[in-house]
Design a protein around this motif. Structure first.
Motif, PDB file in Angstrom:
ATOM      1  N   LYS A 210      56.926  47.261  37.666  1.00 51.44           N
ATOM      2  CA  LYS A 210      56.033  46.552  36.740  1.00 51.44           C
ATOM      3  C   LYS A 210      56.785  45.456  35.998  1.00 51.44           C
ATOM      4  O   LYS A 210      56.223  44.395  35.696  1.00 51.44           O
ATOM      5  N   GLY A 211      58.072  45.705  35.738  1.00 48.83           N
ATOM      6  CA  GLY A 211      58.875  44.691  35.076  1.00 48.83           C
ATOM      7  C   GLY A 211      59.063  43.450  35.931  1.00 48.83           C
ATOM      8  O   GLY A 211      59.277  42.343  35.413  1.00 48.83           O
ATOM      9  N   LEU A 212      58.962  43.609  37.254  1.00 45.18           N
ATOM     10  CA  LEU A 212      59.052  42.467  38.165  1.00 45.18           C
ATOM     11  C   LEU A 212      57.708  41.781  38.363  1.00 45.18           C
ATOM     12  O   LEU A 212      57.636  40.757  39.038  1.00 45.18           O
ATOM     13  N   GLY A 213      56.658  42.375  37.772  1.00 48.55           N
ATOM     14  CA  GLY A 213      55.360  41.717  37.826  1.00 48.55           C
ATOM     15  C   GLY A 213      54.285  42.441  38.600  1.00 48.55           C
ATOM     16  O   GLY A 213      53.153  41.934  38.704  1.00 48.55           O
ATOM     17  N   ALA A 214      54.572  43.603  39.170  1.00 47.44           N
ATOM     18  CA  ALA A 214      53.556  44.326  39.937  1.00 47.44           C
ATOM     19  C   ALA A 214      52.335  44.608  39.065  1.00 47.44           C
ATOM     20  O   ALA A 214      52.460  45.096  37.939  1.00 47.44           O
ATOM     21  N   ASP A 215      51.156  44.305  39.582  1.00 47.26           N
ATOM     22  CA  ASP A 215      49.919  44.541  38.831  1.00 47.26           C
ATOM     23  C   ASP A 215      49.551  46.019  38.810  1.00 47.26           C
ATOM     24  O   ASP A 215      48.986  46.514  37.831  1.00 47.26           O
ATOM     25  N   HIS A 216      49.866  46.717  39.898  1.00 43.05           N
ATOM     26  CA  HIS A 216      49.618  48.158  39.983  1.00 43.05           C
ATOM     27  C   HIS A 216      50.757  48.783  40.791  1.00 43.05           C
ATOM     28  O   HIS A 216      51.300  48.150  41.698  1.00 43.05           O
ATOM     29  N   VAL A 217      51.093  50.037  40.477  1.00 41.62           N
ATOM     30  CA  VAL A 217      52.108  50.776  41.226  1.00 41.62           C
ATOM     31  C   VAL A 217      51.544  52.145  41.587  1.00 41.62           C
ATOM     32  O   VAL A 217      50.970  52.829  40.735  1.00 41.62           O
ATOM     33  N   GLU A 222      52.832  61.283  45.641  1.00 42.34           N
ATOM     34  CA  GLU A 222      51.783  62.021  44.926  1.00 42.34           C
ATOM     35  C   GLU A 222      50.392  61.711  45.464  1.00 42.34           C
ATOM     36  O   GLU A 222      49.418  62.364  45.079  1.00 42.34           O
ATOM     37  N   ASP A 223      50.272  60.698  46.323  1.00 49.59           N
ATOM     38  CA  ASP A 223      48.969  60.282  46.838  1.00 49.59           C
ATOM     39  C   ASP A 223      49.097  60.033  48.336  1.00 49.59           C
ATOM     40  O   ASP A 223      49.492  58.950  48.775  1.00 49.59           O
ATOM     41  N   GLU A 225      46.891  59.551  50.501  1.00 44.52           N
ATOM     42  CA  GLU A 225      45.953  58.520  50.960  1.00 44.52           C
ATOM     43  C   GLU A 225      46.120  57.255  50.131  1.00 44.52           C
ATOM     44  O   GLU A 225      45.159  56.631  49.701  1.00 44.52           O
ATOM     45  N   TRP A 226      47.367  56.837  49.954  1.00 45.66           N
ATOM     46  CA  TRP A 226      47.641  55.689  49.089  1.00 45.66           C
ATOM     47  C   TRP A 226      47.054  54.392  49.649  1.00 45.66           C
ATOM     48  O   TRP A 226      46.763  53.467  48.883  1.00 45.66           O
ATOM     49  N   GLY A 227      46.849  54.319  50.955  1.00 47.07           N
ATOM     50  CA  GLY A 227      46.247  53.124  51.529  1.00 47.07           C
ATOM     51  C   GLY A 227      44.829  52.924  51.040  1.00 47.07           C
ATOM     52  O   GLY A 227      44.422  51.803  50.677  1.00 47.07           O
ATOM     53  N   THR A 228      44.075  54.008  50.997  1.00 51.54           N
ATOM     54  CA  THR A 228      42.696  53.944  50.506  1.00 51.54           C
ATOM     55  C   THR A 228      42.677  53.647  49.011  1.00 51.54           C
ATOM     56  O   THR A 228      41.861  52.844  48.530  1.00 51.54           O
ATOM     57  N   THR A 229      43.586  54.288  48.272  1.00 50.06           N
ATOM     58  CA  THR A 229      43.681  54.045  46.831  1.00 50.06           C
ATOM     59  C   THR A 229      44.018  52.584  46.544  1.00 50.06           C
ATOM     60  O   THR A 229      43.425  51.949  45.669  1.00 50.06           O
ATOM     61  N   ALA A 230      44.976  52.049  47.282  1.00 47.53           N
ATOM     62  CA  ALA A 230      45.388  50.661  47.076  1.00 47.53           C
ATOM     63  C   ALA A 230      44.247  49.699  47.389  1.00 47.53           C
ATOM     64  O   ALA A 230      44.000  48.733  46.647  1.00 47.53           O
ATOM     65  N   LYS A 231      43.528  49.955  48.461  1.00 41.91           N
ATOM     66  CA  LYS A 231      42.431  49.062  48.833  1.00 41.91           C
ATOM     67  C   LYS A 231      41.353  49.049  47.757  1.00 41.91           C
ATOM     68  O   LYS A 231      40.751  48.006  47.459  1.00 41.91           O
ATOM     69  N   ALA A 232      41.108  50.206  47.144  1.00 39.17           N
ATOM     70  CA  ALA A 232      40.116  50.277  46.070  1.00 39.17           C
ATOM     71  C   ALA A 232      40.500  49.378  44.903  1.00 39.17           C
ATOM     72  O   ALA A 232      39.630  48.811  44.230  1.00 39.17           O
ATOM     73  N   ARG A 252      49.675  53.869  59.359  1.00 43.39           N
ATOM     74  CA  ARG A 252      48.260  54.231  59.308  1.00 43.39           C
ATOM     75  C   ARG A 252      47.666  53.937  57.931  1.00 43.39           C
ATOM     76  O   ARG A 252      46.526  53.479  57.818  1.00 43.39           O
ATOM     77  N   GLN A 253      48.430  54.175  56.868  1.00 46.84           N
ATOM     78  CA  GLN A 253      47.947  53.861  55.525  1.00 46.84           C
ATOM     79  C   GLN A 253      47.864  52.352  55.310  1.00 46.84           C
ATOM     80  O   GLN A 253      46.951  51.859  54.639  1.00 46.84           O
ATOM     81  N   SER A 254      48.796  51.603  55.890  1.00 46.24           N
ATOM     82  CA  SER A 254      48.736  50.145  55.792  1.00 46.24           C
ATOM     83  C   SER A 254      47.469  49.613  56.453  1.00 46.24           C
ATOM     84  O   SER A 254      46.824  48.686  55.942  1.00 46.24           O
ATOM     85  N   LEU A 255      47.097  50.201  57.583  1.00 46.48           N
ATOM     86  CA  LEU A 255      45.866  49.780  58.255  1.00 46.48           C
ATOM     87  C   LEU A 255      44.634  50.083  57.395  1.00 46.48           C
ATOM     88  O   LEU A 255      43.675  49.311  57.374  1.00 46.48           O
ATOM     89  N   LYS A 256      44.679  51.186  56.666  1.00 44.96           N
ATOM     90  CA  LYS A 256      43.551  51.509  55.778  1.00 44.96           C
ATOM     91  C   LYS A 256      43.461  50.530  54.621  1.00 44.96           C
ATOM     92  O   LYS A 256      42.380  50.329  54.055  1.00 44.96           O
ATOM     93  N   ALA A 257      44.585  49.923  54.257  1.00 46.19           N
ATOM     94  CA  ALA A 257      44.610  49.044  53.084  1.00 46.19           C
ATOM     95  C   ALA A 257      44.357  47.584  53.412  1.00 46.19           C
ATOM     96  O   ALA A 257      43.957  46.811  52.540  1.00 46.19           O
ATOM     97  N   VAL A 258      44.579  47.166  54.660  1.00 46.09           N
ATOM     98  CA  VAL A 258      44.547  45.748  54.996  1.00 46.09           C
ATOM     99  C   VAL A 258      43.124  45.191  55.010  1.00 46.09           C
ATOM    100  O   VAL A 258      42.157  45.895  55.301  1.00 46.09           O
ATOM    101  N   ALA A 259      43.005  43.928  54.675  1.00 49.65           N
ATOM    102  CA  ALA A 259      41.713  43.233  54.715  1.00 49.65           C
ATOM    103  C   ALA A 259      41.378  42.845  56.154  1.00 49.65           C
ATOM    104  O   ALA A 259      42.264  42.710  57.006  1.00 49.65           O
ATOM    105  N   ILE A 260      40.091  42.646  56.430  1.00 46.91           N
ATOM    106  CA  ILE A 260      39.700  42.062  57.702  1.00 46.91           C
ATOM    107  C   ILE A 260      40.340  40.674  57.796  1.00 46.91           C
ATOM    108  O   ILE A 260      40.191  39.846  56.899  1.00 46.91           O
ATOM    109  N   GLY A 261      41.104  40.444  58.855  1.00 43.30           N
ATOM    110  CA  GLY A 261      41.803  39.173  58.994  1.00 43.30           C
ATOM    111  C   GLY A 261      43.110  39.107  58.225  1.00 43.30           C
ATOM    112  O   GLY A 261      43.760  38.057  58.207  1.00 43.30           O
ATOM    113  N   GLY A 262      43.491  40.203  57.581  1.00 37.11           N
ATOM    114  CA  GLY A 262      44.754  40.236  56.854  1.00 37.11           C
ATOM    115  C   GLY A 262      45.942  40.380  57.800  1.00 37.11           C
ATOM    116  O   GLY A 262      45.773  40.558  59.012  1.00 37.11           O
ATOM    117  N   VAL A 263      47.152  40.313  57.237  1.00 39.49           N
ATOM    118  CA  VAL A 263      48.374  40.358  58.034  1.00 39.49           C
ATOM    119  C   VAL A 263      49.230  41.545  57.593  1.00 39.49           C
ATOM    120  O   VAL A 263      49.544  41.685  56.408  1.00 39.49           O
TER     121      VAL A 263
END
Length: 350
Positions: A210-217, A222-223, A225-232, A252-263
Motif C-alpha cells: 500500500k505504501g507503494l500505491g496499491a489500491d487494494h491488497v 487466506e483467499d 479464490e483471490w481471482g474472483t475477489t480481485a475481479k469484483a 487459473r485464478q489469473s484467468l478468473k480475474a482477467v478482462a475480456i481482451g485483457g493481457v
C-alpha cells in the motif's frame, strides 16, 4: 578517468554439490580484455533464475562451471581498443541478452544470456561486450541500477511492450507478491495513473504494498479464490493487465480475474513449474491474450533508463533493506529463497 586495473578477480561458479552448496568461491587471474569488451567493477543483485541455476534446476541450458548472475551494474575500469560507446569512469548496467540489441526476440539471442550461457556478474570485475551495456540513470546508485537488467525491463515490457495494449490512466493492473518484477509493475502502473490490486502471501507485507500505491491488497493464502475477489474490486470488468509471476499454481485464478481482451503477461513460475495448469479451452473461454515475456532488448533497457531519469520520485527501484557482501552469497540466496525480501536482494561488492 584513470582507474586501477586489478590482477585478480574474486568470483562464484556453479560446480558440483546439492542446493546452494554447488556455489564455489575462488580467486582467479583477471582474463585479458578483448578488443570490443568493457571491464566493469561490479555491483549486482539476485533473482529467482540465479537461485535455480545455483541449484542445478534451470530449465534452460547452463554452461559448465558458469559464473552465475545476470543482473549487474558498476563502473567502467578499462575498454578494449575497438570500444566506442564507453570510456573509463562511465557507470553502466548489464543487458540480460548481450547480443539482443533490438527488434523482435530471436531464439539465437538465448545463447548470449548472462549467468547461464555466458559468464555472469557474480564476480568483482567482469568483461562484457560494449553492445551489452547501458549507461545508468544519473540519479541511481549501482545497486539500484542493477535491478533494471531483468526485473525492471520485464515489468516495463509487460505493461508497455504491446503498442495497442499499453497501460494508461484508469486501467486495472493485477500484480503478484513483493518480488522485483511485481514491485516494478506496481510502480510503473501507478506512475501512469492506473489502478492496482496486489496480492501477497504475508499480512506483514500489506502495508509495504500500500505504501507503494496499491489500491487494494489481497492475501492469497487466506483467499483461495483471490481471482474472483480481485475481479469484483474492478466492478466486474476484470483486469486489463495481469503480471503473472507464479506460474501454473496461480494461472487459473489469473484467468478468473482477467478482462475480456485483457493481457496476462507470463513472467515466471515462482510457485513451481507444475500444478493445476489451465487448458487451451480455459484460455479460449476468457478471450484474453496470454503473453510470455523473455526479458527484452538493450533498446528497451535504454528506454526504461530514460523514463527513470525523467521520473525519479515515482520510478526509483526498491531495494531490500538487507544488503549482502559477495562472500555472503549463500546467505543471500537462502534469504531470497525463503521469501523474506521486499523488493530486490542486492550484493554489494566493494
Amino acid at each position: 578517468m584513470a582507474l586501477s586495473i586489478p590482477k585478480v578477480v574474486h568470483q562464484w561458479t556453479v560446480g558440483d554439490g546439492e542446493g546452494f552448496d554447488a556455489l564455489q568461491y575462488s580467486e582467479q587471474p583477471l582474463p585479458e580484455l578483448g578488443d570490443s569488451q568493457v571491464l566493469v567493477k561490479c555491483d549486482l543483485l539476485l533473482k529467482y533464475r540465479d537461485l535455480m541455476i545455483a541449484q542445478g534446476k534451470s530449465i534452460h541450458p547452463v554452461a559448465p562451471n558458469v559464473i552465475p548472475g545476470s543482473d549487474g551494474a558498476g563502473t567502467v575500469v578499462a575498454v578494449g581498443k575497438h570500444v566506442r560507446r564507453f570510456t573509463p569512469g562511465d557507470r553502466v548496467v548489464t543487458a540480460f541478452f548481450q547480443d539482443y540489441v533490438g527488434g523482435p526476440f530471436q531464439l539465437s539471442a538465448a545463447i548470449s544470456a548472462l549467468g547461464g550461457a555466458l559468464d555472469g556478474t557474480l564476480r568483482t570485475y567482469g568483461a562484457f561486450n560494449e553492445q551489452g551495456l547501458v549507461r545508468i540513470p544519473s540519479i541511481l546508485s549501482s545497486l539500484e541500477a542493477s535491478t533494471l537488467t531483468c526485473a525492471g525491463v520485464t515489468a516495463w515490457s509487460a505493461l508497455f511492450g504491446l503498442s495497442d495494449y499499453r497501460v494508461s490512466a484508469g486501467k486495472w493492473v493485477l500484480t503478484q507478491g513483493t518480488g522485483g518484477v511485481s514491485v516494478f509493475a506496481l510502480q510503473f502502473a501507478k506512475a501512469v495513473g492506473a489502478r492496482v490490486v496486489a496480492t501477497t502471501s504475508s499480512s506483514d507485507k500489506i502495508d509495504f504494498l500500500k505504501g507503494l500505491g496499491a489500491d487494494h491488497v489481497i492475501n492469497y493464502k487466506e483467499d483461495a479464490e483471490w481471482g474472483t475477489t480481485a475481479k469484483a474490486l474492478t466492478g466486474g470488468s476484470g483486469f486489463d493487465h495481469i503480471v503473472e509471476v507464479s506460474g501454473p499454481v496461480s494461472m487459473r485464478q489469473s484467468l478468473k480475474a482477467v478482462a475480456i481482451g485483457g493481457v496476462i503477461n507470463i513472467v515466471g513460475y515462482l510457485g513451481g513449474s507444475s500444478g493445476d495448469q489451465p487448458s487451451f479451452s480455459d484460455c479460449f473461454q476468457h478471450r484474453c491474450i496470454v503473453r510470455p515475456i523473455a526479458v527484452e532488448s538493450r533498446i528497451v533497457l535504454e528506454e526504461l533508463c530514460r523514463a527513470i531519469e525523467a521520473n525519479p520520485e515515482k520510478l526509483r527501484p526498491v531495494v531490500d533493506s538487507k544488503v549482502f557482501r559477495l562472500d555472503q552469497l549463500k546467505e543471500a540466496c537462502e534469504y531470497q529463497w525463503l521469501g523474506k525480501h521486499k523488493g530486490k536482494v542486492c550484493v554489494e561488492i566493494s
